[in-house]
Design an enzyme around this catalytic site. Structure first.
Site, PDB file in Angstrom:
ATOM      1  N   ILE A  41       0.822  -1.202   0.000  1.00  0.00           N
ATOM      2  CA  ILE A  41       0.000   0.000   0.000  1.00  0.00           C
ATOM      3  C   ILE A  41       0.858   1.254   0.000  1.00  0.00           C
ATOM      4  O   ILE A  41       0.599   2.210  -0.735  1.00  0.00           O
ATOM      5  CB  ILE A  41      -0.938  -0.001   1.224  1.00  0.00           C
ATOM      6  CG1 ILE A  41      -1.980  -1.118   1.088  1.00  0.00           C
ATOM      7  CG2 ILE A  41      -1.630   1.357   1.385  1.00  0.00           C
ATOM      8  CD1 ILE A  41      -2.891  -0.967  -0.107  1.00  0.00           C
ATOM      9  N   CYS A  42       1.897   1.299   0.810  1.00  0.00           N
ATOM     10  CA  CYS A  42       2.714   2.509   0.961  1.00  0.00           C
ATOM     11  C   CYS A  42       3.228   3.001  -0.387  1.00  0.00           C
ATOM     12  O   CYS A  42       3.049   4.155  -0.749  1.00  0.00           O
ATOM     13  CB  CYS A  42       3.879   2.252   1.903  1.00  0.00           C
ATOM     14  SG  CYS A  42       5.006   3.657   2.046  1.00  0.00           S
ATOM     15  N   SER A 186      -8.848  13.943  11.320  1.00  0.00           N
ATOM     16  CA  SER A 186      -7.803  14.950  11.147  1.00  0.00           C
ATOM     17  C   SER A 186      -6.417  14.432  11.499  1.00  0.00           C
ATOM     18  O   SER A 186      -5.555  15.175  11.936  1.00  0.00           O
ATOM     19  CB  SER A 186      -8.109  16.176  12.020  1.00  0.00           C
ATOM     20  OG  SER A 186      -7.857  15.897  13.392  1.00  0.00           O
ATOM     21  N   HIS A 447      25.073  27.389   8.072  1.00  0.00           N
ATOM     22  CA  HIS A 447      24.352  28.639   7.858  1.00  0.00           C
ATOM     23  C   HIS A 447      24.470  29.047   6.389  1.00  0.00           C
ATOM     24  O   HIS A 447      25.551  28.926   5.808  1.00  0.00           O
ATOM     25  CB  HIS A 447      24.951  29.749   8.734  1.00  0.00           C
ATOM     26  CG  HIS A 447      24.344  31.095   8.489  1.00  0.00           C
ATOM     27  ND1 HIS A 447      23.130  31.462   8.998  1.00  0.00           N
ATOM     28  CD2 HIS A 447      24.789  32.151   7.755  1.00  0.00           C
ATOM     29  CE1 HIS A 447      22.847  32.695   8.615  1.00  0.00           C
ATOM     30  NE2 HIS A 447      23.848  33.145   7.855  1.00  0.00           N
TER      31      HIS A 447
END
Length: 468
Positions: A41-42, A186, A447
């Protein structure tokens, strides 16, 4: 009696095919039985094709906000059939990839439906072959990796019909884009479909019986997710219990019980996303005497059942119902069988929800940590103070960290924001290595990256945040 294989794996989802590959690597003669498509299914109807849909929706939304980046894209539109077709092609490509891996590792793929009978040293596996006839196979070990399916509640009409009432499978291949949509549930599945269809312009309402969305997440994350999704135009009915779902003349009608009052909502289509049921039927588990608890196979820390030679991994063995949990269990299970595994490692398992913005988490929520009686240090850092997030126009959301006040151990981490599903693995590695705040603070984060917010949230827990 001669053995046909060392190991037979029933089910070829992420857990099953990964277990089969590891077994072959360790020299086991291995077969895998699959009733439908390799990858389970995944790969075919879940994790992968939904991400293809969500990517299309994300790009379309970005196109509609091109001016935010100084760009001009006049009246962007989409071809819904091609959006769906792209998703199916992605799934087909990866399905073929699993087939290649089976051949590469000399794993025999048996196409058909399996059931088990009593046998020694492990249960016999009887396969009703897709091509006709059957095969009865005996091996040393069997791994059950049959996964799960969408939960349905017939008594109140929560049953997919492939037309107006959809399960996740129907929602991936609709014939037309609905103008309005009700999503019942949800959790991650419900919200991902809500996010996709809203991106393409559907009027979406999400119905949740509990008092908040994403109920497994940290409460702050749930609140932030609802606020962010509401800004995108998704409506929510919280603490609203569905008492009836039915087809109407032009679509569907949902009857709700909210605060003791009954009300009705209407839409063109509805998605049922109220959970999953493990695939344990017609496998012979009753005959074998396999222990079942709340619809899932009971296993020990090495994934062994109470029946000699029989193991179970992934969704069929209980929560969390995540592909990466299944793969992890598959590898450990096979290595244990081969005598190559040490004690079971309680590795923390990250969870990801691919809405816009994304949600990712690992470990304990703040409430859970406090209920455990721990004194905690909590840090937060908003993406609006992160340089890369500002440059990318992805300033919504934050990172939250939870440390044990006494030991400095990282107990949990929770994120909402752009691409946080790619960042959570940093905290997963830290928790697996039992890192404390000292190691995380001493880690150099590049960074400019959004991952710097992970560092800053850790610093914030100890009152030394640098950039707010």
């Amino acid at each position: 009696m001669a053995l046909d294989f060392d190991l037979i794996v029933i089910g070829s989802g992420p857990g099953g095919y990964t277990a089969a590959i590891r077994a072959a690597q360790l020299g086991m003669k291995t077969a895998i039985v699959e009733r439908e498509l390799l990858g389970g299914i995944c790969l075919n109807w879940g994790c992968i094709p939904t991400k293809a849909l969500l990517k299309s929706g994300e790009i379309f939304e970005t196109m509609n906000h091109a001016a935010d980046y100084g760009l001009i894209a006049e009246k962007p539109t989409y071809d819904f059939a091609k959006v769906i077709d792209r998703s199916r092609k992605v799934a087909k490509q990866l399905n073929g990839g699993v087939g290649f891996l089976m051949k590469k590792n000399k794993i025999e793929v048996i196409e058909g439906v399996a059931r088990m009978e009593k046998g020694d040293p492990a249960p016999k596996v009887v396969v009703d072959l897709r091509a006709g006839g059957s095969r009865t196979l005996q091996c040393k070990y069997v791994i059950l990796a049959t996964g799960a399916r969408a939960k349905e509640i017939p008594a109140i009409g929560l049953v997919g019909d492939g037309d107006r009432i959809w399960t996740y499978r129907d929602a991936m291949t609709p014939k037309a884009h609905p103008a309005s949509l009700l999503v019942i549930g949800s959790g991650a599945i419900g919200l991902e479909f809500a996010s996709f269809y809203r991106a393409l312009g559907s009027n979406v309402t999400v119905i949740e019986a509990l008092d908040r969305i994403l109920p497994v997440e940290d409460e702050e994350i749930s609140a932030a997710a609802q606020k962010a999704l509401e800004k995108r135009g998704i409506k929510f009915r919280i603490s609203a219990k569905v008492t009836k779902l039915a087809k109407s003349k032009d679509g569907v009608t949902v009857t709700l019980d909210a605060s003791g009052k009954s009300e009705t909502l209407e839409a063109e289509r509805a998605i049922v996303a109220v959970g999953i049921d493990a695939n344990i039927e017609k496998l012979g588990l009753d005959t074998l005497g396999v222990k079942i608890d709340r619809g899932h196979v009971v296993t020990d820390p090495h994934c062994a059942t109470n029946v000699k030679g029989l193991y179970a991994i992934g969704d069929v063995a209980g929560p969390p119902w995540l592909a990466h949990k299944a793969s992890h269990e598959g590898v450990h299970c096979v290595e244990h069988i081969a005598g190559k595994a040490g004690p079971p490692i309680k590795a923390p398992i990250p969870g990801c929800t691919y809405t816009t913005p994304q949600v990712a988490s690992i470990g304990l929520t703040e409430t859970q940590a406090k209920k455990d009686g721990r004194k905690v240090k909590v840090g937060r850092f908003p993406f609006r103070a992160n340089g890369k997030a500002i440059a990318s126009n992805e300033t919504e959301g934050f990172v939250k960290t939870i440390f044990d006040e006494q030991t400095g151990a990282l107990l949990g981490a929770h994120m909402i924001g752009g691409e946080v599903t790619e960042m959570i693995q940093g905290f997963a590695l830290a928790m697996t290595l039992e890192a404390t705040e000292a190691e995380i603070m001493a880690t150099v984060f590049p960074h400019p990256t959004m991952s710097e917010a992970m560092h800053e949230a850790s610093l914030d827990a100890y009152g030394i945040v640098l950039n707010t």
